[in-house]
Design an enzyme around this catalytic site. Structure first.
Site, short mmCIF file in Angstrom:
data_model
loop_
_atom_site.label_atom_id
_atom_site.label_comp_id
_atom_site.label_asym_id
_atom_site.label_seq_id
_atom_site.Cartn_x
_atom_site.Cartn_y
_atom_site.Cartn_z
CD GLU A 11 -2.71 -1.56 0.41
OE1 GLU A 11 -2.54 -1.09 -0.74
OE2 GLU A 11 -3.72 -2.54 0.72
N1 COS Z 1 -6.41 12.38 -3.63
C1 COS Z 1 -6.79 13.13 -4.82
N2 COS Z 1 -5.81 13.62 -5.49
C2 COS Z 1 -4.43 13.37 -5.10
C3 COS Z 1 -4.00 12.50 -4.05
C4 COS Z 1 -5.21 12.03 -3.17
N3 COS Z 1 -4.94 11.57 -2.03
N4 COS Z 1 -2.81 12.60 -3.91
C5 COS Z 1 -1.99 13.16 -4.88
N5 COS Z 1 -3.26 13.73 -5.73
C6 COS Z 1 -3.23 14.57 -6.88
C7 COS Z 1 -2.32 15.74 -6.68
O1 COS Z 1 -3.24 16.64 -6.12
C8 COS Z 1 -1.83 16.06 -8.06
O2 COS Z 1 -2.72 16.69 -8.67
P1 COS Z 1 -2.53 17.89 -9.80
O3 COS Z 1 -1.34 17.83 -10.34
O4 COS Z 1 -3.79 18.19 -10.17
O5 COS Z 1 -2.28 19.10 -8.40
C9 COS Z 1 -1.47 14.58 -8.63
O6 COS Z 1 -2.25 13.58 -7.97
C10 COS Z 1 -0.05 14.22 -8.46
O7 COS Z 1 0.51 14.20 -7.01
P2 COS Z 1 1.69 14.24 -6.79
O8 COS Z 1 2.30 15.67 -7.16
O9 COS Z 1 1.82 13.99 -5.12
O10 COS Z 1 2.34 13.15 -7.42
P3 COS Z 1 4.08 12.49 -7.11
O11 COS Z 1 4.38 11.81 -8.57
O12 COS Z 1 4.74 13.46 -6.66
O13 COS Z 1 3.73 11.56 -6.09
C11 COS Z 1 3.55 9.41 -5.09
C12 COS Z 1 2.90 10.40 -6.14
C13 COS Z 1 4.77 9.05 -4.68
C14 COS Z 1 2.81 10.12 -3.60
C15 COS Z 1 2.47 8.20 -5.54
O14 COS Z 1 3.18 7.90 -6.69
C16 COS Z 1 2.47 7.10 -4.57
O15 COS Z 1 1.60 6.99 -3.95
N6 COS Z 1 3.22 6.00 -5.00
C17 COS Z 1 3.09 4.83 -4.18
C18 COS Z 1 2.13 3.85 -5.07
C19 COS Z 1 1.42 2.78 -3.98
O16 COS Z 1 1.30 3.16 -2.95
N7 COS Z 1 1.61 1.63 -4.69
C20 COS Z 1 1.09 0.58 -3.70
C21 COS Z 1 0.04 -0.12 -4.87
S1 COS Z 1 -1.02 -1.28 -4.09
S2 COS Z 1 0.17 -2.38 -3.03
#
Ligand code: COS
Length: 382
Positions: A365
């Site tokens: 997650e």
């Molecule tokens: N709800 C709604 N929108 C969201 C959000 C949320 N919880 N989190 C991020 N967003 C949106 C942001 O607002 C942003 O939108 P805008 O560009 O319109 O402003 C967009 O999504 C991109 O967000 P962010 O800039 O934070 O992206 P990054 O690429 O910097 O980071 C991470 C993203 C690393 C946090 C993400 O790729 C991630 O969670 N990776 C882990 C994946 C994971 O958990 N995998 C497990 C799979 S299941 S085992």
């Protein structure tokens, strides 16, 4: 006003989950872990479905149990005391995208899968790829729009329920040049032509949760199976992960830690020669630390759940809960092993399993590094 008394309904669900754990999960958990039973899944999944434990978060109008997130977290903790992987499967995590972004027609058609008590089905959340794990925005599975269909090609890995699911939520890009704004979510039934399931992972722990590869080769699905609009997939995935980090990870961590704490306490208080040693501060202070961190993590799980149930912005709190409760679970399981000593290192004692199972919680997650990153961004952005 803060009130920690559970409602009648919450108490009933907690009791039901506790009984199910004692009767159905505990007798199987050890056998599944040691590979002594292979075909356990469908009978157990059937029993979970009968009890409404497989469709907890699905509203009653679609045939589900209609529990809010807080009540689900309470139930999941109880199931995880019996087995983390089974509790994780019961969270129905893979249907959360459909709950968040599905149309009425999609919900009616696909939520029925797990709500069908006679023929229950599981779903899978297919986001991760060999080259897109923590960097979920790098998804390279493609979705080509052709007439009234999409054609999907790509490979997904580390997919929970990979070989068992009847429905996959697949995240694919409709236009790689658009980055995360090209990512789109699709509902893909398991019986479509071109979908194949690769080998299951041979994991260190969490043996009761199947993890596998899913390959899509020219899979054609109708436009109606697109979840949300084109380009909305990444945000849907992030919203889904906000829920999963609490229910499918935090609450599971509290349950595993409780099981480890209870096993250590039982050992330390059962034998008279051990009881004398247990009174020493070197041992008893560890017990106090273990219980304190379990209680603190549970409060975080409950608070995050309550925030989501009340539509409050919970991204930061969910990530804080995820890394805190999973680090805590591994630490408590490890301390439990240390307190019990050599017995706990044996495979016929449950503590070594709790350590192996808890380790995964720091990884799935979203790794705990990602959770710390999301939380710290939230803190700094106010
Ligand atoms: N709800 C709604 N929108 C969201 C959000 C949320 N919880 N989190 C991020 N967003 C949106 C942001 O607002 C942003 O939108 P805008 O560009 O319109 O402003 C967009 O999504 C991109 O967000 P962010 O800039 O934070 O992206 P990054 O690429 O910097 O980071 C991470 C993203 C690393 C946090 C993400 O790729 C991630 O969670 N990776 C882990 C994946 C994971 O958990 N995998 C497990 C799979 S299941 S085992």
């Amino acid at each position: 006003m803060i009130d920690f008394e559970l409602s009648q309904e919450q108490q009933q669900w907690q009791r039901k989950a506790r009984e199910f754990t004692e009767k159905e999960i505990k007798p199987l958990s050890w056998k599944i872990d040691k590979g002594l039973t292979q075909e356990y899944h469908w009978p157990l999944i059937g029993k979970m479905a009968e009890q409404g434990l497989l469709s907890m978060g699905i509203p009653e109008e679609y045939g589900g149990s209609g529990l809010d997130i807080l009540t689900m977290s309470i139930v999941v903790e109880e199931l995880a005391v019996g087995d983390g992987g089974i509790a994780f499967t019961a969270t129905g995590n893979s249907l959360v995208p459909l709950m968040i972004a599905g149309t009425e027609d999609q919900k009616k058609e696909f939520l029925a899968l797990t709500c069908n008590k006679k023929r229950p089905g599981l779903a899978a959340f297919a986001l991760t790829e060999p080259h897109a794990g923590s960097d979920a925005g790098a998804v390279s599975t493609t979705a080509r729009h052709e007439g009234h269909e999409y054609v999907l090609n790509g490979e997904k890995c580390f997919i929970s329920n990979g070989d068992l699911a009847r429905l996959y939520t697949v995240f694919a890009t409709v236009d790689k040049t658009k980055g995360i704004r090209g990512i789109t979510a699709f509902l893909v039934p398991d019986d479509v032509k071109g979908l194949s399931r690769g080998k299951l992972e041979d994991k260190m722990g969490f043996h009761s949760s199947h993890t596998g590869v899913v390959v899509l080769s020219d899979v054609r699905i109708p436009e109606e199976n697109r979840l949300g609009q084109e380009g909305e997939g990444f945000k849907i995935a992030m919203k889904v992960l906000e829920v999963l980090r609490v229910v499918s990870c935090g609450a599971v961590g509290v349950g595993i830690a409780r099981a480890a704490y209870e096993a250590a306490l039982r050992f330390l208080t059962t034998y008279s020669n051990v009881r004398a040693v247990a009174g020493q501060q070197a041992i008893s202070f560890d017990l106090a630390d273990m219980l304190a961190s379990i209680e603190a993590s549970r409060l975080m799980v409950w608070k995050s759940s309550w925030m989501m149930d009340n539509n409050l912005s919970a991204g930061t709190m969910s990530s804080l809960t995820k890394f805190y409760a999973s680090d805590m679970a591994l630490e408590v399981a490890n301390k439990g092993m240390q307190l019990v000593g050599h017995y706990a290192y044996r495979e016929d004692y449950p503590l070594e399993k709790y350590v192996r199972d808890a380790k995964l919680l720091q990884i799935y997650e979203g790794t705990n590094q990602i959770s710390r990153m999301v939380a710290s961004r939230g803190i700094l952005s106010g």
